[in-house]
Design a protein around this motif. Structure first.
Motif, short mmCIF file in Angstrom:
data_model
loop_
_atom_site.label_atom_id
_atom_site.label_comp_id
_atom_site.label_asym_id
_atom_site.label_seq_id
_atom_site.Cartn_x
_atom_site.Cartn_y
_atom_site.Cartn_z
N ILE A 32 3.66 -40.00 44.04
CA ILE A 32 3.09 -39.01 44.96
C ILE A 32 4.22 -38.45 45.80
CG2 ILE A 32 1.60 -38.65 46.96
CD1 ILE A 32 -0.21 -40.87 45.83
N ASP A 33 4.28 -37.12 45.90
CA ASP A 33 5.20 -36.48 46.84
C ASP A 33 4.45 -36.35 48.16
OD1 ASP A 33 7.35 -36.12 45.07
OD2 ASP A 33 6.49 -34.27 44.29
N GLY A 34 4.85 -37.15 49.14
CA GLY A 34 4.20 -37.14 50.43
C GLY A 34 4.49 -35.87 51.22
N ALA A 35 3.54 -35.46 52.05
CA ALA A 35 3.73 -34.29 52.91
C ALA A 35 4.90 -34.50 53.87
CB ALA A 35 2.45 -34.00 53.68
N THR A 48 -2.74 -45.45 59.29
CA THR A 48 -1.91 -44.30 59.00
C THR A 48 -2.35 -43.70 57.67
OG1 THR A 48 -0.03 -45.32 60.11
CG2 THR A 48 0.45 -43.48 58.66
N THR A 49 -3.02 -42.56 57.73
CA THR A 49 -3.41 -41.87 56.51
C THR A 49 -2.37 -40.79 56.24
OG1 THR A 49 -5.75 -42.29 56.83
CG2 THR A 49 -5.17 -40.48 55.37
N CYS A 50 -1.79 -40.86 55.07
CA CYS A 50 -0.80 -39.88 54.65
C CYS A 50 -1.45 -38.91 53.68
CB CYS A 50 0.37 -40.59 53.97
SG CYS A 50 1.19 -41.81 55.01
N ARG A 51 -0.85 -37.76 53.50
CA ARG A 51 -1.30 -36.76 52.52
C ARG A 51 -0.17 -36.48 51.57
NH1 ARG A 51 -6.44 -36.37 52.09
NH2 ARG A 51 -6.06 -34.55 50.79
N GLY A 52 -0.53 -36.06 50.36
CA GLY A 52 0.49 -35.72 49.39
C GLY A 52 -0.12 -35.17 48.12
N ILE A 53 0.76 -34.88 47.16
CA ILE A 53 0.39 -34.34 45.86
C ILE A 53 0.90 -35.29 44.78
CG2 ILE A 53 0.68 -32.40 44.25
CD1 ILE A 53 -0.78 -31.54 46.76
#
Length: 72
Positions: free
Chosen positions: A26-29, A8-13
Motif C-alpha cells: 500500500i502506498d500510504g497517503a 491511528t487510521t491511515c489512508r492509502g492506495i
C-alpha cells in the motif's frame, strides 16, 4: 516483536497485490510504503484489487511498519 499504532487510521492506495503469494504493498497517503499479507484484509476475503482506496492501521513488525486491518 510487534508494535501497533492503535487509534491511528491511515489512508492509502493498494499499489500491488500478488494473490498467489498473498503479499501486497500500500502506498500510504503519508508517502510511506506499507507491505501487507492477505490475512490483514479485514473482510476475510484474502484478496484485494490493485488501485483500491483503503484505510488501515500501522503495525510495527520486524523493525518496519506494515499495514494491518485493511478495509475499503
Amino acid at each position: 516483536m510487534t508494535e501497533s499504532a492503535h487509534g491511528t487510521t491511515c489512508r492509502g492506495i493498494v499499489r500491488s497485490f500478488d494473490e498467489t503469494a498473498g503479499l501486497g504493498v500500500i502506498d500510504g497517503a503519508d508517502g510511506v510504503e506499507y507491505p501487507f499479507h492477505c490475512i490483514e484484509i479485514a473482510d476475510g476475503t484474502r484478496t484485494i484489487e490493485a488501485g483500491a482506496d483503503v484505510g488501515f492501521d500501522r503495525l510495527g513488525k520486524f523493525g518496519r511498519w506494515e499495514a494491518a486491518n485493511i478495509r475499503p
